[in-house]
Design a protein around this motif. Structure first.
Motif, PDB file in Angstrom:
ATOM      1  N   VAL A 178       0.815  -1.221   0.000  1.00 12.56           N
ATOM      2  CA  VAL A 178       0.000   0.000   0.000  1.00 12.56           C
ATOM      3  C   VAL A 178       0.846   1.267   0.000  1.00 12.56           C
ATOM      4  CG1 VAL A 178      -1.813  -1.235   1.232  1.00 12.56           C
ATOM      5  CG2 VAL A 178      -0.240   0.240   2.514  1.00 12.56           C
ATOM      6  N   LYS A 179       2.145   1.113   0.129  1.00 12.37           N
ATOM      7  CA  LYS A 179       3.032   2.266   0.207  1.00 12.37           C
ATOM      8  C   LYS A 179       2.886   3.135  -1.035  1.00 12.37           C
ATOM      9  CE  LYS A 179       6.680   1.038   2.299  1.00 12.37           C
ATOM     10  NZ  LYS A 179       7.993   0.446   2.629  1.00 12.37           N
ATOM     11  N   GLY A 180       2.733   4.431  -0.803  1.00  9.31           N
ATOM     12  CA  GLY A 180       2.558   5.365  -1.905  1.00  9.31           C
ATOM     13  C   GLY A 180       1.120   5.561  -2.325  1.00  9.31           C
ATOM     14  N   ARG A 181       0.224   4.701  -1.851  1.00  7.28           N
ATOM     15  CA  ARG A 181      -1.195   4.817  -2.199  1.00  7.28           C
ATOM     16  C   ARG A 181      -2.060   5.152  -0.984  1.00  7.28           C
ATOM     17  NH1 ARG A 181      -3.911   0.448  -3.863  1.00  7.28           N
ATOM     18  NH2 ARG A 181      -2.589  -1.053  -2.750  1.00  7.28           N
ATOM     19  N   PHE A 182      -1.694   4.645   0.170  1.00 15.00           N
ATOM     20  CA  PHE A 182      -2.457   4.864   1.394  1.00 15.00           C
ATOM     21  C   PHE A 182      -1.711   5.826   2.313  1.00 15.00           C
ATOM     22  CE2 PHE A 182      -4.857   0.512   1.579  1.00 15.00           C
ATOM     23  CZ  PHE A 182      -5.271   0.705   0.278  1.00 15.00           C
ATOM     24  N   THR A 183      -2.475   6.604   3.075  1.00 14.91           N
ATOM     25  CA  THR A 183      -1.890   7.514   4.057  1.00 14.91           C
ATOM     26  C   THR A 183      -2.653   7.410   5.363  1.00 14.91           C
ATOM     27  OG1 THR A 183      -1.238   9.057   2.308  1.00 14.91           O
ATOM     28  CG2 THR A 183      -1.262   9.889   4.561  1.00 14.91           C
ATOM     29  N   ILE A 184      -1.931   7.156   6.434  1.00 11.67           N
ATOM     30  CA  ILE A 184      -2.549   7.094   7.758  1.00 11.67           C
ATOM     31  C   ILE A 184      -2.307   8.421   8.469  1.00 11.67           C
ATOM     32  CG2 ILE A 184      -0.486   6.070   8.829  1.00 11.67           C
ATOM     33  CD1 ILE A 184      -2.400   4.430  10.613  1.00 11.67           C
ATOM     34  N   SER A 185      -3.304   8.860   9.221  1.00  9.07           N
ATOM     35  CA  SER A 185      -3.177  10.096   9.979  1.00  9.07           C
ATOM     36  C   SER A 185      -4.016   9.979  11.248  1.00  9.07           C
ATOM     37  CB  SER A 185      -3.621  11.304   9.154  1.00  9.07           C
ATOM     38  OG  SER A 185      -4.990  11.165   8.764  1.00  9.07           O
ATOM     39  N   ARG A 186      -3.798  10.885  12.186  1.00  6.93           N
ATOM     40  CA  ARG A 186      -4.571  10.835  13.429  1.00  6.93           C
ATOM     41  C   ARG A 186      -4.810  12.241  13.952  1.00  6.93           C
ATOM     42  NH1 ARG A 186      -1.506   7.285  17.554  1.00  6.93           N
ATOM     43  NH2 ARG A 186      -3.166   8.005  18.948  1.00  6.93           N
ATOM     44  N   ASP A 187      -5.862  12.347  14.742  1.00  9.40           N
ATOM     45  CA  ASP A 187      -6.207  13.584  15.418  1.00  9.40           C
ATOM     46  C   ASP A 187      -6.441  13.225  16.880  1.00  9.40           C
ATOM     47  OD1 ASP A 187      -7.385  15.836  16.538  1.00  9.40           O
ATOM     48  OD2 ASP A 187      -8.486  16.341  14.719  1.00  9.40           O
ATOM     49  N   ASN A 188      -5.465  13.464  17.713  1.00 12.32           N
ATOM     50  CA  ASN A 188      -5.577  13.055  19.118  1.00 12.32           C
ATOM     51  C   ASN A 188      -6.631  13.859  19.871  1.00 12.32           C
ATOM     52  OD1 ASN A 188      -3.632  11.107  18.739  1.00 12.32           O
ATOM     53  ND2 ASN A 188      -1.967  12.339  19.540  1.00 12.32           N
ATOM     54  N   ALA A 189      -6.857  15.094  19.456  1.00 12.16           N
ATOM     55  CA  ALA A 189      -7.880  15.905  20.111  1.00 12.16           C
ATOM     56  C   ALA A 189      -9.266  15.301  19.910  1.00 12.16           C
ATOM     57  CB  ALA A 189      -7.839  17.326  19.578  1.00 12.16           C
ATOM     58  N   LYS A 190      -9.468  14.675  18.748  1.00 10.80           N
ATOM     59  CA  LYS A 190     -10.760  14.059  18.444  1.00 10.80           C
ATOM     60  C   LYS A 190     -10.740  12.554  18.670  1.00 10.80           C
ATOM     61  CE  LYS A 190     -11.995  17.486  14.938  1.00 10.80           C
ATOM     62  NZ  LYS A 190     -12.365  17.721  13.511  1.00 10.80           N
ATOM     63  N   ASN A 191      -9.600  12.020  19.059  1.00 16.26           N
ATOM     64  CA  ASN A 191      -9.487  10.584  19.307  1.00 16.26           C
ATOM     65  C   ASN A 191      -9.812   9.754  18.071  1.00 16.26           C
ATOM     66  OD1 ASN A 191      -8.466   9.401  21.581  1.00 16.26           O
ATOM     67  ND2 ASN A 191     -10.349   9.491  22.741  1.00 16.26           N
ATOM     68  N   THR A 192      -9.325  10.193  16.928  1.00 17.25           N
ATOM     69  CA  THR A 192      -9.605   9.492  15.687  1.00 17.25           C
ATOM     70  C   THR A 192      -8.314   9.156  14.938  1.00 17.25           C
ATOM     71  OG1 THR A 192      -9.828  11.548  14.459  1.00 17.25           O
ATOM     72  CG2 THR A 192     -11.851  10.616  15.382  1.00 17.25           C
ATOM     73  N   VAL A 193      -8.399   8.122  14.123  1.00 18.74           N
ATOM     74  CA  VAL A 193      -7.328   7.765  13.198  1.00 18.74           C
ATOM     75  C   VAL A 193      -7.986   7.497  11.848  1.00 18.74           C
ATOM     76  CG1 VAL A 193      -7.393   5.324  13.865  1.00 18.74           C
ATOM     77  CG2 VAL A 193      -5.351   6.277  12.782  1.00 18.74           C
ATOM     78  N   SER A 194      -7.337   7.919  10.784  1.00 14.05           N
ATOM     79  CA  SER A 194      -7.922   7.794   9.455  1.00 14.05           C
ATOM     80  C   SER A 194      -6.957   7.087   8.508  1.00 14.05           C
ATOM     81  CB  SER A 194      -8.258   9.164   8.886  1.00 14.05           C
ATOM     82  OG  SER A 194      -9.201   9.831   9.700  1.00 14.05           O
ATOM     83  N   LEU A 195      -7.537   6.525   7.459  1.00 17.14           N
ATOM     84  CA  LEU A 195      -6.738   5.884   6.419  1.00 17.14           C
ATOM     85  C   LEU A 195      -7.267   6.366   5.074  1.00 17.14           C
ATOM     86  CD1 LEU A 195      -4.464   3.782   5.923  1.00 17.14           C
ATOM     87  CD2 LEU A 195      -6.292   2.111   5.540  1.00 17.14           C
ATOM     88  N   GLN A 196      -6.500   7.199   4.408  1.00 18.20           N
ATOM     89  CA  GLN A 196      -6.849   7.657   3.066  1.00 18.20           C
ATOM     90  C   GLN A 196      -6.306   6.654   2.064  1.00 18.20           C
ATOM     91  OE1 GLN A 196      -8.682  10.378   2.014  1.00 18.20           O
ATOM     92  NE2 GLN A 196      -8.459   9.476  -0.026  1.00 18.20           N
ATOM     93  N   MET A 197      -7.189   6.098   1.252  1.00 16.52           N
ATOM     94  CA  MET A 197      -6.800   5.056   0.308  1.00 16.52           C
ATOM     95  C   MET A 197      -7.043   5.558  -1.106  1.00 16.52           C
ATOM     96  SD  MET A 197      -8.320   1.710   2.274  1.00 16.52           S
ATOM     97  CE  MET A 197     -10.020   2.143   1.953  1.00 16.52           C
ATOM     98  N   ASN A 198      -5.988   5.694  -1.868  1.00 15.96           N
ATOM     99  CA  ASN A 198      -6.061   6.159  -3.251  1.00 15.96           C
ATOM    100  C   ASN A 198      -5.605   5.058  -4.191  1.00 15.96           C
ATOM    101  OD1 ASN A 198      -6.824   8.735  -2.295  1.00 15.96           O
ATOM    102  ND2 ASN A 198      -4.678   9.384  -2.164  1.00 15.96           N
ATOM    103  N   SER A 199      -5.934   5.215  -5.449  1.00 16.58           N
ATOM    104  CA  SER A 199      -5.522   4.256  -6.482  1.00 16.58           C
ATOM    105  C   SER A 199      -5.846   2.827  -6.064  1.00 16.58           C
ATOM    106  CB  SER A 199      -4.017   4.394  -6.760  1.00 16.58           C
ATOM    107  OG  SER A 199      -3.694   5.697  -7.169  1.00 16.58           O
ATOM    108  N   LEU A 200      -7.057   2.635  -5.621  1.00 17.84           N
ATOM    109  CA  LEU A 200      -7.451   1.325  -5.097  1.00 17.84           C
ATOM    110  C   LEU A 200      -7.435   0.255  -6.174  1.00 17.84           C
ATOM    111  CD1 LEU A 200     -10.221   2.545  -2.694  1.00 17.84           C
ATOM    112  CD2 LEU A 200      -8.293   1.109  -2.031  1.00 17.84           C
ATOM    113  N   LYS A 201      -7.084  -0.947  -5.747  1.00 18.48           N
ATOM    114  CA  LYS A 201      -7.010  -2.093  -6.639  1.00 18.48           C
ATOM    115  C   LYS A 201      -7.965  -3.175  -6.135  1.00 18.48           C
ATOM    116  CE  LYS A 201      -2.032  -1.244  -7.167  1.00 18.48           C
ATOM    117  NZ  LYS A 201      -0.680  -1.845  -7.004  1.00 18.48           N
ATOM    118  N   ALA A 202      -8.299  -4.106  -7.016  1.00 12.79           N
ATOM    119  CA  ALA A 202      -9.195  -5.190  -6.633  1.00 12.79           C
ATOM    120  C   ALA A 202      -8.619  -5.970  -5.446  1.00 12.79           C
ATOM    121  CB  ALA A 202      -9.438  -6.112  -7.818  1.00 12.79           C
ATOM    122  N   GLU A 203      -7.320  -6.094  -5.385  1.00 16.41           N
ATOM    123  CA  GLU A 203      -6.695  -6.855  -4.300  1.00 16.41           C
ATOM    124  C   GLU A 203      -6.723  -6.125  -2.959  1.00 16.41           C
ATOM    125  OE1 GLU A 203      -5.407  -6.201  -7.303  1.00 16.41           O
ATOM    126  OE2 GLU A 203      -3.245  -5.778  -7.193  1.00 16.41           O
TER     127      GLU A 203
END
Length: 127
Positions: A64-89
């Motif tokens: 997933v390197k180069g396609r996905f990005t993980i980030s977090r917001d500790n104030a909101k207690n959230t973590v996100s995963l942005q997924m680009n260029s998705l593939k069937a796999e």
């Protein structure tokens, strides 16, 4: 006890994007590393991405390197995963996870290191 709830899964065409979010059900105290894992039908759960408490350290699976990005917001207690260029796999149930850490820069990439898990959200990529 930390309860995690994922959202943002769905059906997308290959090449498209999705953004997954994971929220803790109540405010958590202490420092937690966060991660995303996924499990496809008939396969074992595999590591996708992880982020340290500080957010300054991240780690990705090669697939997933180069396609996905993980980030977090500790104030909101959230973590996100942005997924680009998705593939069937990339089709799988995606789980977020949390692990208490002693150091704000610690990143875990094995499932056994994580104590708390969400219920999962389905991501389906059509080819």
């Amino acid at each position: 006890q930390v309860e995690l709830v994922e959202s943002g899964g769905g059906l997308v065409q290959a090449g498209g994007s999705l953004r997954l979010s994971c929220a803790a059900s109540k405010r958590t105290f202490g420092t937690y590393g966060k991660g995303w894992f996924r499990q496809a039908p008939g396969k074992e759960r595999e590591f996708v991405a992880a982020i340290s408490w500080s957010g300054g350290s991240t780690y990705y699976a090669d697939s997933v390197k180069g396609r996905f990005t993980i980030s977090r917001d500790n104030a909101k207690n959230t973590v996100s995963l942005q997924m680009n260029s998705l593939k069937a796999e990339d089709t799988a149930v995606y789980y977020c996870a949390a692990a208490p850490v002693l150091y704000s820069g610690t990143v875990y990439y094995t499932a056994g290191e994580y104590n708390y898990w969400g219920q999962g959200t389905q991501v389906t990529v059509s080819s």
